[in-house]
Design a protein around this motif. Structure first.
Motif, PDB file in Angstrom:
ATOM      1  N   VAL A  96      41.947 -31.735  23.908  1.00 41.37           N
ATOM      2  CA  VAL A  96      41.089 -32.918  23.920  1.00 41.37           C
ATOM      3  C   VAL A  96      40.428 -32.979  22.546  1.00 41.37           C
ATOM      4  CG1 VAL A  96      39.092 -34.056  24.960  1.00 41.37           C
ATOM      5  CG2 VAL A  96      40.677 -32.756  26.396  1.00 41.37           C
ATOM      6  N   ARG A 100      38.374 -40.028  20.254  1.00 45.78           N
ATOM      7  CA  ARG A 100      39.185 -40.421  21.403  1.00 45.78           C
ATOM      8  C   ARG A 100      40.564 -40.886  20.964  1.00 45.78           C
ATOM      9  NH1 ARG A 100      34.362 -43.005  23.549  1.00 45.78           N
ATOM     10  NH2 ARG A 100      33.318 -41.369  24.696  1.00 45.78           N
ATOM     11  N   GLU A 159      41.013 -38.061  29.322  1.00 45.23           N
ATOM     12  CA  GLU A 159      41.597 -37.226  28.268  1.00 45.23           C
ATOM     13  C   GLU A 159      41.796 -35.792  28.749  1.00 45.23           C
ATOM     14  OE1 GLU A 159      41.084 -38.876  24.025  1.00 45.23           O
ATOM     15  OE2 GLU A 159      39.098 -38.290  24.694  1.00 45.23           O
TER      16      GLU A 159
END
Lengths: 262, 282
Positions: A96, A100, A159
Motif C-alpha cells: 500500500v 493513492r 488499497e
C-alpha cells in the motif's frame, strides 16, 4: 494456547524471515538517502518503521518493491532476493503506497480485477478472492461502487484489500493513515493487525508514535540510518525512556546533535 | 482463517498467466478510455481539422498524380487520410508513453511495476493497450471521414488492422524511449515541438515524396529516413489491400529497436523524483 497463538509461534520458528534487509544503502546523486540499513520482519509480526519525514522510509519501500534498483546490500522476501528473483519475491508481497494508486473512475471490483490480472489470477478465481478480501476490510457492500464515491478511509481499505488479493506473505504499508480522521485510522490499524493471525508479516511505515503497539517490533530510521530496532519494550528499556514516544525523541535528538557536532 | 504460510509456490508464471496479465492491462486501458470522453473527442478533433479545413483549402494547390497504391487520381483528402491516421497514432503513442514515464514514481504505474511479471512484459502489454485505444480512435476517424467522401475498398478497413497494430506499437515505444532518455522533454509541449511536428511534416503524410525531391533532395532523404514516413506508407498501402514491404521492414525493425531501448531506459530510479533528491514523504 489458542489456534492463533499456535500459528504465530509456528510462523516465527519455521522458515525464512518475511523480510530481510541487509546492508542496504541508496544515494540520490551526492545525497545519501539510506546508509547500511539492516533489519528483519518476522512472519506473523507487526513491525513499525518509525521515522520523521525525510528519514528514508519511502526510499526503502521503493527498493523493497524493486521500483529502485538495489545497488548496495540485499533485500530478501521470504528468502527470495528481490534483485535476483524479482518474480518470486514480488509474488509474495502486497503493497500500500503512500500516494493513492487506485483508478477512481472505475468501480472497486474493477480495480481489484485489474490487480488480480497483474498477478496472473483469472476472472473466476479473482471473484472468489475479491469476496474474501472485501470481507476482511468490511467493504463487501461497496463492491460495485465507483472509487470516486468512497471516503478517504474506504479508499485506503480498498488499497489494503487490493494488496491482500494475491495472498501475500509480507504486507508493506507506507504511511497508510496520512490524511485520515481518528476513526478511519483506528479502523485501518485494526484491520491490518487482525491479519497477523493468518501468518502474514507486516511492515508499517509511519511517523505517528500512537500507531506503535506495546507488542510490536520497531525500527527507528533517522537520516537514512537505523538508530534502534527490536521489540518495543526492549527499545524503550535500552534508551532508559518511559515510553516509545520519549525513546524516539531521545534517539533522534541525540543523533541530530551528534550529526551537528560532527 | 487461511494460513498463508501454506499457500502454494506461485512464482513460476505460466503462459496462461502472462495472457491474463496482458488482457487485464488492455481491459483497464479500454475502461479508462471509455470514462475519458473528452480525451476521445480531442484526439479526433485534431485530424478532423486537418481533413475538413487544411485539405479543403489545399486541394487545388497540391495536386496529386497517380502514384501507388492509387490506381487513379484521388482527392487530396483521400491522399492525406493515411497520414492523419498515423498522426492519431503518433499523438496517442506519445501522450500515453509520456504518462507512463512520468507516472512511474506515483499513480498507477507503481501498481503495475510491483507485479511479479517481468518488466519487459508489463511495458510491452501497456504499449499494446495504448495501441488498441489508438485503433479505436482511428476507426472513429475513418467513420467520420467516410461521410467526407474519404473511402477505401471495404476490405481495406480490415486489412489495415495489422498495420495499425505494428505502427501504433512502434510509435508508443518511440515515445517511451524518447521521454525516458531526454530530460528536457518534461511536458507535452516539448514533445510536440521537438518530436511530433518535425516527424509529421518531414514525412509523406501531407505530400508525396517525389514532390519533396523536386524542391529539395536533402529534405527528400530526411523524409526517407523518417520512420513516420514508413508508418504512413504502411497504412496507406494496407488500406488498399497491399503491402509496402520496405516500409513494413522499417516499421518492424524500428519497433524492435525502440522497444528494447525503451525497456532499458525505463528505470523508475532514474525518474523525476530521483533527479530531484528522492520522494518527499519519508
Amino acid at each position: 494456547m489458542n489456534d492463533a497463538a499456535l500459528l504465530t509461534q509456528a510462523a516465527n520458528t519455521a522458515g525464512p524471515a518475511a523480510l530481510d534487509v541487509v546492508g542496504v544503502g541508496h544515494r540520490y546523486g551526492a545525497r545519501v538517502a539510506l546508509r547500511d540499513v539492516n533489519f528483519s520482519v518476522r512472519p506473523a509480526s507487526f513491525t513499525v518503521l518509525l521515522g520523521l519525514n525525510g528519514a528514508g522510509k519511502s526510499t526503502l519501500f521503493s527498493l523493497i518493491t524493486r521500483l529502485y534498483a538495489i545497488r548496495n546490500g540485499h533485500i530478501r522476501i521470504l528468502g527470495h532476493d528481490v534483485a535476483r528473483e524479482p518474480g518470486a519475491a514480488l509474488s509474495r508481497l502486497g503493497v500500500v503506497f503512500q500516494s493513492r494508486a487506485l483508478d477512481v473512475d472505475i468501480s472497486v471490483q474493477q480495480n481489484l480485477i485489474y490487480h488480480a490480472a497483474l498477478h496472473g489470477i483469472g476472472r473466476r478465481q479473482a471473484d472468489e478472492q475479491i469476496a474474501r478480501v472485501l470481507t476482511l476490510v468490511d467493504l463487501t457492500d461497496r463492491r460495485r461502487e465507483r472509487v470516486n464515491n468512497l471516503s478517504g478511509g474506504q479508499m485506503r481499505r480498498v488499497e489494503i484489500a487490493r494488496a491482500l488479493l494475491h495472498q501475500p506473505r509480507l504486507l508493506l504499508l507506507d504511511e497508510p493513515t496520512v490524511g485520515l480522521d481518528i476513526k478511519s485510522r483506528a479502523d485501518i490499524l485494526g484491520h491490518v493487525r487482525r491479519l497477523l493471525q493468518s501468518g502474514i508479516g507486516v511492515l508499517w511505515a509511519t511517523h505517528l508514535i500512537d500507531e506503535v503497539g506495546d507488542n510490536d517490533d520497531v525500527v527507528v530510521l533517522h537520516g537514512g540510518r537505523v538508530l534502534a530496532k527490536g521489540a518495543v519494550g526492549n527499545v524503550v528499556t535500552a534508551t532508559g525512556a518511559p515510553d516509545i514516544g520519549s525513546a524516539f525523541t531521545k534517539l533522534t535528538q541525540a543523533d541530530t546533535g551528534a550529526g551537528a557536532g560532527a | 482463517m487461511t494460513v498463508l504460510t501454506n499457500t502454494p509456490d506461485r512464482h513460476r508464471l505460466t503462459l496462461a498467466q502472462y495472457w491474463i496479465c496482458l488482457c487485464g492491462i488492455v481491459w483497464r486501458e479500454a475502461l479508462r478510455f471509455i470514462h475519458q470522453r473528452e480525451r476521445f473527442i480531442s484526439a479526433l478533433v485534431r485530424p478532423l481539422v486537418w481533413l475538413f479545413i487544411f485539405a479543403a483549402g489545399f486541394r487545388q494547390v497540391l495536386g496529386v498524380s497517380i502514384i501507388p497504391p492509387y490506381e487513379t487520381y484521388v482527392l487530396y483528402e483521400v491522399y492525406i487520410a493515411p497520414g492523419l491516421i498515423a498522426m492519431i497514432q503518433l499523438f496517442n503513442g506519445m501522450q500515453s508513453s509520456l504518462t507512463m514515464v512520468y507516472d512511474r514514481e506515483t499513480g498507477g504505474m507503481r501498481t503495475l511495476l510491483v507485479s511479479p511479471f517481468p518488466r519487459w512484459w508489463l511495458l510491452t502489454s501497456k504499449l499494446l493497450a495504448g495501441t488498441m485505444v489508438s485503433i479505436l480512435q482511428v476507426y472513429a476517424f475513418l467513420l467520420i471521414a467516410w461521410f467526407w467522401d474519404v473511402e477505401v475498398p471495404p476490405v481495406g478497413y480490415f486489412l489495415v488492422i495489422p498495420a495499425l497494430l505494428l505502427s501504433g506499437f512502434m510509435l508508443g515505444a518511440l515515445g517511451m524511449l524518447i521521454s525516458s532518455l531526454i530530460k528536457q522533454l518534461e511536458n507535452f509541449a516539448g514533445v510536440m515541438n521537438f518530436v511530433i511536428f518535425p516527424m509529421f511534416f518531414a514525412s509523406s503524410a501531407l505530400y508525396p515524396l517525389w514532390r519533396v525531391k523536386e524542391s529539395s533532395p536533402f529534405l527528400y532523404y530526411v523524409c526517407q529516413a523518417n520512420p513516420f514516413t514508413h508508418v504512413t506508407e504502411l497504412i496507406r498501402f494496407a488500406l488498399y489491400g497491399k503491402v509496402e514491404w520496405g516500409s513494413l521492414a522499417v516499421v518492424a525493425g524500428c519497433a524492435v529497436v525502440f522497444l528494447c531501448g525503451a525497456i532499458i531506459a525505463y528505470d523508475p530510479s532514474r525518474g523525476f523524483l530521483a533527479r530531484r533528491g528522492g520522494p518527499s514523504g519519508g
